[in-house]
Design an enzyme around this catalytic site. Structure first.
Site, PDB file in Angstrom:
ATOM      1  N   PHE A 163       0.789  -1.209   0.148  1.00 20.60           N
ATOM      2  CA  PHE A 163       0.091  -0.248   0.042  1.00 20.60           C
ATOM      3  C   PHE A 163       0.766   1.271  -0.009  1.00 20.60           C
ATOM      4  CE2 PHE A 163       0.870  -0.031   4.573  1.00 20.60           C
ATOM      5  CZ  PHE A 163       1.143   1.418   4.649  1.00 20.60           C
ATOM      6  N   LYS A 215      -1.228  -7.338  -9.030  1.00 23.45           N
ATOM      7  CA  LYS A 215      -2.393  -7.327  -7.952  1.00 23.45           C
ATOM      8  C   LYS A 215      -1.853  -6.361  -7.047  1.00 23.45           C
ATOM      9  CE  LYS A 215      -3.060  -8.679  -4.173  1.00 23.45           C
ATOM     10  NZ  LYS A 215      -3.654  -7.553  -3.167  1.00 23.45           N
ATOM     11  N   GLU A 252      -5.051  -3.823  -1.839  1.00 25.13           N
ATOM     12  CA  GLU A 252      -6.468  -3.496  -1.560  1.00 25.13           C
ATOM     13  C   GLU A 252      -6.897  -2.185  -0.938  1.00 25.13           C
ATOM     14  OE1 GLU A 252      -4.828  -5.837  -0.387  1.00 25.13           O
ATOM     15  OE2 GLU A 252      -5.595  -7.025   1.207  1.00 25.13           O
ATOM     16  N   ARG A 253      -5.850  -1.756   0.011  1.00 24.09           N
ATOM     17  CA  ARG A 253      -6.225  -0.420   0.660  1.00 24.09           C
ATOM     18  C   ARG A 253      -6.142   0.826  -0.217  1.00 24.09           C
ATOM     19  NH1 ARG A 253      -1.678  -2.107   5.082  1.00 24.09           N
ATOM     20  NH2 ARG A 253      -2.263  -4.345   5.203  1.00 24.09           N
ATOM     21  N   SER A 255       5.585  -6.996   3.257  1.00 26.80           N
ATOM     22  CA  SER A 255       5.915  -7.293   4.558  1.00 26.80           C
ATOM     23  C   SER A 255       6.833  -8.508   4.545  1.00 26.80           C
ATOM     24  CB  SER A 255       4.748  -7.358   5.773  1.00 26.80           C
ATOM     25  OG  SER A 255       3.934  -8.457   5.331  1.00 26.80           O
ATOM     26  N   CYS A 289       9.773   1.619   3.580  1.00 27.15           N
ATOM     27  CA  CYS A 289      10.664   0.677   3.685  1.00 27.15           C
ATOM     28  C   CYS A 289      11.998   1.281   3.869  1.00 27.15           C
ATOM     29  CB  CYS A 289      10.450  -0.315   2.562  1.00 27.15           C
ATOM     30  SG  CYS A 289      11.343   0.432   1.073  1.00 27.15           S
ATOM     31  N   GLU A 345       9.234  -4.094  13.034  1.00 22.82           N
ATOM     32  CA  GLU A 345       9.089  -3.056  11.866  1.00 22.82           C
ATOM     33  C   GLU A 345       7.766  -2.209  12.528  1.00 22.82           C
ATOM     34  OE1 GLU A 345       7.919  -3.700   7.935  1.00 22.82           O
ATOM     35  OE2 GLU A 345       9.127  -2.111   7.312  1.00 22.82           O
TER      36      GLU A 345
HETATM   37  P1  NAD Z   1       1.615  -6.503   3.120  1.00 19.27           P
HETATM   38  O1  NAD Z   1       2.666  -7.532   2.994  1.00 19.27           O
HETATM   39  O2  NAD Z   1       0.556  -6.611   3.951  1.00 19.27           O
HETATM   40  O3  NAD Z   1       0.911  -6.666   1.551  1.00 19.27           O
HETATM   41  C1  NAD Z   1       1.530  -6.578   0.452  1.00 19.27           C
HETATM   42  C2  NAD Z   1       0.786  -7.429  -0.369  1.00 19.27           C
HETATM   43  O4  NAD Z   1       0.517  -8.520  -0.377  1.00 19.27           O
HETATM   44  C3  NAD Z   1      -0.658  -6.622  -0.753  1.00 19.27           C
HETATM   45  O5  NAD Z   1      -0.997  -6.758  -2.252  1.00 19.27           O
HETATM   46  C4  NAD Z   1      -1.506  -7.618  -0.040  1.00 19.27           C
HETATM   47  O6  NAD Z   1      -2.850  -7.497  -0.551  1.00 19.27           O
HETATM   48  C5  NAD Z   1      -1.006  -9.006  -0.197  1.00 19.27           C
HETATM   49  N1  NAD Z   1      -1.195  -9.728   1.233  1.00 19.27           N
HETATM   50  C6  NAD Z   1      -1.348  -9.330   2.626  1.00 19.27           C
HETATM   51  N2  NAD Z   1      -1.509 -10.443   3.229  1.00 19.27           N
HETATM   52  C7  NAD Z   1      -1.503 -11.689   2.460  1.00 19.27           C
HETATM   53  C8  NAD Z   1      -1.657 -12.987   2.720  1.00 19.27           C
HETATM   54  N3  NAD Z   1      -1.600 -13.407   3.883  1.00 19.27           N
HETATM   55  N4  NAD Z   1      -1.414 -13.905   1.688  1.00 19.27           N
HETATM   56  C9  NAD Z   1      -0.950 -13.409   0.529  1.00 19.27           C
HETATM   57  N5  NAD Z   1      -1.021 -12.007   0.083  1.00 19.27           N
HETATM   58  C10 NAD Z   1      -1.162 -11.038   1.223  1.00 19.27           C
HETATM   59  O7  NAD Z   1       2.425  -5.125   2.996  1.00 19.27           O
HETATM   60  P2  NAD Z   1       1.938  -3.643   3.247  1.00 19.27           P
HETATM   61  O8  NAD Z   1       1.243  -3.576   4.619  1.00 19.27           O
HETATM   62  O9  NAD Z   1       0.937  -3.552   1.903  1.00 19.27           O
HETATM   63  O10 NAD Z   1       3.036  -2.877   2.981  1.00 19.27           O
HETATM   64  C11 NAD Z   1       4.088  -2.510   3.960  1.00 19.27           C
HETATM   65  C12 NAD Z   1       5.096  -3.532   4.010  1.00 19.27           C
HETATM   66  O11 NAD Z   1       5.914  -3.408   2.834  1.00 19.27           O
HETATM   67  C13 NAD Z   1       6.310  -2.882   4.888  1.00 19.27           C
HETATM   68  O12 NAD Z   1       6.761  -4.103   5.628  1.00 19.27           O
HETATM   69  C14 NAD Z   1       7.591  -2.464   4.085  1.00 19.27           C
HETATM   70  O13 NAD Z   1       8.606  -2.361   4.778  1.00 19.27           O
HETATM   71  C15 NAD Z   1       7.385  -3.249   2.794  1.00 19.27           C
HETATM   72  N6  NAD Z   1       7.768  -2.595   1.753  1.00 19.27           N
HETATM   73  C16 NAD Z   1       9.077  -3.165   1.415  1.00 19.27           C
HETATM   74  C17 NAD Z   1       9.729  -2.643   0.077  1.00 19.27           C
HETATM   75  C18 NAD Z   1      11.039  -3.032  -0.325  1.00 19.27           C
HETATM   76  O14 NAD Z   1      11.402  -2.687  -1.443  1.00 19.27           O
HETATM   77  N7  NAD Z   1      11.764  -3.792   0.559  1.00 19.27           N
HETATM   78  C19 NAD Z   1       9.080  -1.369  -0.371  1.00 19.27           C
HETATM   79  C20 NAD Z   1       7.948  -0.945   0.318  1.00 19.27           C
HETATM   80  C21 NAD Z   1       7.285  -1.498   1.336  1.00 19.27           C
END
Ligand code: NAD
Length: 499
Positions: free
Chosen positions: A149, A173, A176-177, A226, A281, A384
């Site tokens: 998101f 994909k 969804e937020r 994450s 991140c 985090e």
């Molecule tokens: P998230 O892991 O909750 O969601 C990321 C994606 O995974 C979304 O599209 C979500 O719909 C999907 N998802 C969520 N739960 C799932 C599940 N149980 N099974 C399958 N798919 C699922 O992350 P977020 O809250 O949207 O974003 C924040 C996180 O992203 C932070 O940890 C941040 O550090 C990380 N991030 C990392 C980078 C990088 O390049 N390393 C860049 C940006 C953000």
């Protein structure tokens, strides 16, 4: 209320699963739309369309594909204001920050205009008697991206740009937020001349992600989010025989040496710790001053700067430094972690827990927090937080500070503030982190370099954008060719050099 669907075969279509998620305006706390959550059947259908469209797109010459990227960049600049407004309304970040989000995606699209150069193969003339050898890069076929998101424009573009420029069809994909901007990007791609079906945007949650992981047509997956989800996607995607790269969470440390310019270091910590409400991140969440004198002098500079921060809705324009966090659940998680820090004995120097904004009492705002005397075993250090919370962990020596950062399970970004070239060089060489800043707090590499962390911040062996992206989204084929007139001998049963 507005319902957000999917982008399939060149148009927005309503979801058919009957499942939806709320999309909030984080500044007001109101539900402003609902987004369809795709079923496996919808994902599979979109993938079949993508596979059909990819055949022609993959055979289109690379400079024609690059022209689509070029036109897309023009349209993105044209619609920058509109995109930023929608982005801020769903994410909560300020308009200048939303424009930065779009801009860093745009720069990767610009880099992708150079795809013909990046996709050129290799050729060895006369590798053996009458033998030429050459290699070519071919698209994977259908690739997918699953994105977080916090950068709803930049990260989808980091994925779709290189994938499409390499001749793949691409299924995005998004989170969804904040799903609206990715759909707007798909519409702009259509206007730029991308054939229908080559790019599909499927909104959804775990069900559609699992469908991506198990769909046999999807050959490559790029994930950002994450760490627990990154590990899950990497494991399941790889065991299904796909090429997978997953970028996860972070806990980025900044080491401040006694010789640093402490005013610069304090400014850097405020920007990198609290910008975008800490939802980056590459945010700095741990300040590691070397020596108590450095720590005390830094604290003295940090406190007035943090107390001056203005927290508010994106509609307040440049009067605001950062906005709300993305959901009520994110806010509750941040406040829970802050409480755990207090309970564990860390000193809460600035307490933002009671922050409230008149007229926006239901918004997901979190005031700035600053902790001192945090120790490595505390939950606020280990987890985090992804919120406006900066922790100071004091260390007596440079070696202790370096060891702290190296022992941390994450390895996305880090920075050192010092005037000493030897220390900076030593740090850059020894630290086990992917992106390093020397007197630069958020060292996000530009489009033509690559972006990626180490340790639990990344899974897979190629980075995002830069030359690695062209390697990730293509497969190499190597051809050894000899024409009949070059064949001088009869059958040979030996495995031997060509000369
Ligand atoms: P998230 O892991 O909750 O969601 C990321 C994606 O995974 C979304 O599209 C979500 O719909 C999907 N998802 C969520 N739960 C799932 C599940 N149980 N099974 C399958 N798919 C699922 O992350 P977020 O809250 O949207 O974003 C924040 C996180 O992203 C932070 O940890 C941040 O550090 C990380 N991030 C990392 C980078 C990088 O390049 N390393 C860049 C940006 C953000």
């Amino acid at each position: 209320m507005k319902t957000i669907g999917h982008w399939i075969n060149g148009k927005e279509v309503a979801g058919t699963s009957g499942r939806f998620a709320d999309v909030f305006n984080p500044a007001t706390g109101e539900v402003q739309a609902r987004v369809a959550l795709a079923s496996k059947a919808e994902l599979d259908m979109a993938t079949d369309h993508a596979a059909a469209a990819q055949v022609k797109w993959g055979a289109t010459n690379p400079q024609r594909r690059a022209r689509v990227m070029m036109e897309f960049v023009r349209l993105l600049n044209r619609d920058m204001d509109k995109l930023a407004e929608v982005l801020s309304s769903e994410h909560g970040k300020t308009i200048p920050d939303a424009k930065g989000d779009i801009q860093r995606g745009l720069e990767v699209m610009e880099y992708c205009i150079g795809a013909p150069q990046m996709l050129k193969g290799e050729f060895t003339d006369s590798a053996g008697p009458g033998i030429d050898m050459y290699s070519m890069r071919q698209p994977l076929g259908v690739a997918a991206g699953i994105t977080p998101f916090n950068f709803p424009a930049m990260i989808p573009m980091w994925k779709m740009g290189p994938a499409l420029a390499c001749g793949n069809a691409f299924i995005l994909k998004p989170s969804e937020r904040d799903p609206s901007v990715p759909l707007m990007l798909a519409e702009l791609f259509q206007e730029a001349g991308l054939p229908d079906g080559v790019l599909q945007v499927i909104n959804g949650d775990k069900e559609s992600v699992d469908a991506i992981l198990d769909n046999p047509v999807i050959a490559g997956i790029g994930f950002v989010g994450s760490t627990p989800i990154a590990e899950y996607i990497y494991g399941r995607g790889c065991s299904n025989g796909k090429r997978v790269q997953c970028f996860g969470g972070a806990k980025n440390h900044m080491i401040i040496m006694p010789d640093a310019d402490l005013d610069q270091a304090a400014d850097a910590l405020v920007g990198a710790g609290y910008g975008a409400a800490g939802e980056r991140c590459m945010a700095i969440s741990v300040a590691v001053p070397v020596g108590d004198a450095t720590a005390d002098a830094l604290m003295e500079r940090l406190i007035p700067r943090i107390e001056k921060l203005k927290v508010g809705p994106y509609t307040a324009g440049t009067d605001v430094d950062y906005g709300p966090v993305v959901t009520a659940a994110a806010k509750a998680n941040i406040l829970r972690l802050v409480q755990s820090g207090v309970d564990a004995g860390a000193k809460l120097v600035i307490d933002g827990r009671d922050f409230s904004l008149q007229g926006y009492e239901d918004g997901f705002f979190v005031g700035p927090h600053l902790f001192d005397h945090v120790t490595p075993e505390m939950e606020i250090y280990r987890k985090e937080i992804f919120g406006p919370v900066l922790s100071m962990v004091r260390r007596a020596t440079y070696e202790d500070a370096l060891k702290l950062a190296m022992d941390n399970e994450y390895g996305n970004g880090t920075a050192i503030y010092t005037r000493d070239g030897d220390t900076a060089r030593d740090f850059a060489h020894r630290i086990n982190v992917g992106m390093i800043g020397i007197n630069v707090p958020i060292p996000v590499p530009l489009a033509y370099h690559t972006f990626g962390g180490w340790k639990k911040s990344a899974f897979g062996d190629l980075n995002q954008h830069g030359p690695d992206a062209f390697r990730f989204y293509t497969r190499t084929k190597t051809i050894t060719a000899r024409w009949p007139s070059g064949i001088k001998e009869g059958a040979s049963l030996n495995f031997r050099p060509m000369d």
